[in-house]
Design an enzyme around this catalytic site. Structure first.
Site, mmCIF file in Angstrom:
data_model
loop_
_atom_site.group_PDB
_atom_site.id
_atom_site.type_symbol
_atom_site.label_atom_id
_atom_site.label_comp_id
_atom_site.label_asym_id
_atom_site.label_seq_id
_atom_site.Cartn_x
_atom_site.Cartn_y
_atom_site.Cartn_z
ATOM 1 N N HIS A 176 1.367 -1.594 -0.179
ATOM 2 C CA HIS A 176 0.152 -0.313 0.085
ATOM 3 C C HIS A 176 1.254 0.885 -0.273
ATOM 4 O O HIS A 176 0.574 2.318 -0.332
ATOM 5 C CB HIS A 176 -0.826 -0.385 1.126
ATOM 6 N N GLY A 177 1.866 1.415 0.843
ATOM 7 C CA GLY A 177 2.728 2.026 1.244
ATOM 8 C C GLY A 177 2.652 3.607 2.161
ATOM 9 O O GLY A 177 3.753 4.077 1.732
ATOM 10 N N ASP A 178 1.433 3.707 2.196
ATOM 11 C CA ASP A 178 1.179 4.882 2.947
ATOM 12 C C ASP A 178 -0.295 4.314 4.008
ATOM 13 O O ASP A 178 -1.337 5.033 4.207
ATOM 14 C CB ASP A 178 0.352 6.049 2.219
ATOM 15 N N LEU A 179 -0.018 3.185 4.803
ATOM 16 C CA LEU A 179 -1.411 2.728 5.591
ATOM 17 C C LEU A 179 -1.444 3.511 7.017
ATOM 18 O O LEU A 179 -0.359 2.569 7.434
ATOM 19 C CB LEU A 179 -1.185 0.865 5.061
ATOM 20 N N ASN A 183 -6.523 6.213 6.418
ATOM 21 C CA ASN A 183 -6.438 5.402 5.798
ATOM 22 C C ASN A 183 -7.335 3.961 5.754
ATOM 23 O O ASN A 183 -7.710 3.433 4.788
ATOM 24 C CB ASN A 183 -5.820 5.858 4.432
#
Length: 284
Positions: A176-179, A183
């Site tokens: 995901h990279g920005d969890l 979010n």
């Protein structure tokens, strides 16, 4: 006849393409405009129209959402150019549970979402995912003098941990990279992730952001007991190496500080948490 703006043109095209009615603007972010729409008088849906300057990053996230196929994430119905047509989520963010004193429950839910996102899928992953090391460029490229004098040792230690993590090979999977807690949104299908960045790298990185979140919980995030509880939960529930989880948490906190320094923002929250994360890493 008045010329339509690019946004109006994209919206009218989407309304026609997917037979939509009743478009209502609900949000404008740095990267996109979001509308609530209805399809053939049925359940509400969402339209996300990407801003041209930021479209590449968002397009990558849309492709990853599409690949998730609704498992652990909001469902994408279709993508047309820079417009994403997807499921409407009207629930609350997972961060609300933490802010109301239910951090333990939120951690279990967070781990459950990660497990869903990281499940192997038969289809090949999108090809243009960003290598995790590239996402850390701001940490590696920052001049240490940008940090407050008293915090430069924290930067140096976190930077060293990040380099060690990258030098020790791990599985490479879509991330995901920005969890973070805000979010992840509740729905009638359970907790679902939104807004992925589209990264590829070490699975343990996807829980790093949990340690410095949610918004409004800085005091809680800096508590050693909370840091230990998160590391324990992610290690036991997801099978991640506990020291690696804490290493990514410290490295990500420093990366987050570098992003804020680039944007001219204060890094008070990160500076409160980083010493505790480094201490936990040393003990792990």
């Amino acid at each position: 006849m008045v010329n339509q703006s690019p946004l109006e043109t994209a919206l009218s095209r989407a309304m026609i393409r997917w037979s939509l009615t009743k478009s209502t603007p609900v949000a404008e972010t740095a990267t996109s405009w979001v509308f609530r729409v209805e399809q053939n008088g049925r359940k509400p849906a969402a339209l996300k129209i990407l801003k041209p300057a930021k479209a590449e990053d968002e397009r990558r996230g849309g492709a990853l959402l599409n690949w998730y196929g609704g498992e652990g994430a909001v469902t994408v119905f279709d993508i047309d150019g820079d417009t994403v047509f997807m499921e409407w989520l009207d629930g609350v963010p997972l961060g609300d549970a933490v802010r109301k004193g239910r951090d333990g429950e939120a951690t279990i839910a967070f781990a459950g979402v990660v497990a869903q996102l990281h499940k192997p899928r038969p289809e090949p992953a999108p090809e243009d995912l960003i290598p995790l090391r590239q996402r850390f460029r701001a940490l590696f490229d920052t001049d240490v003098r940008a940090w407050p004098h008293t915090a430069r040792d924290l930067y140096a230690r976190a930077n060293g941990i990040a380099l060690r993590l990258f030098d020790r090979p791990a599985a490479q999977i879509p991330l995901h990279g920005d969890l973070h807690h805000d979010n992840i949104i509740s729905s009638d299908r359970g907790w679902l992730a939104i807004d992925p960045k589209g990264v590829i790298g070490d699975p343990a990185y996807d829980v790093a952001n949990a340690f410095i979140n949610p918004m409004g919980a800085d005091k809680l995030a800096a508590e050693p007991k909370r840091i230990a509880a998160l590391a324990d939960a992610f290690s036991s529930r997801l099978g991640f190496n506990r020291k690696r989880v804490l290493g990514w948490a410290a490295a990500h906190a420093a990366l987050s500080a570098c992003w804020d320094l680039e944007d001219g923002n204060a890094i008070v929250g990160q500076l409160a948490i980083l010493p505790q994360l480094l201490a936990a890493y040393d003990l792990a």
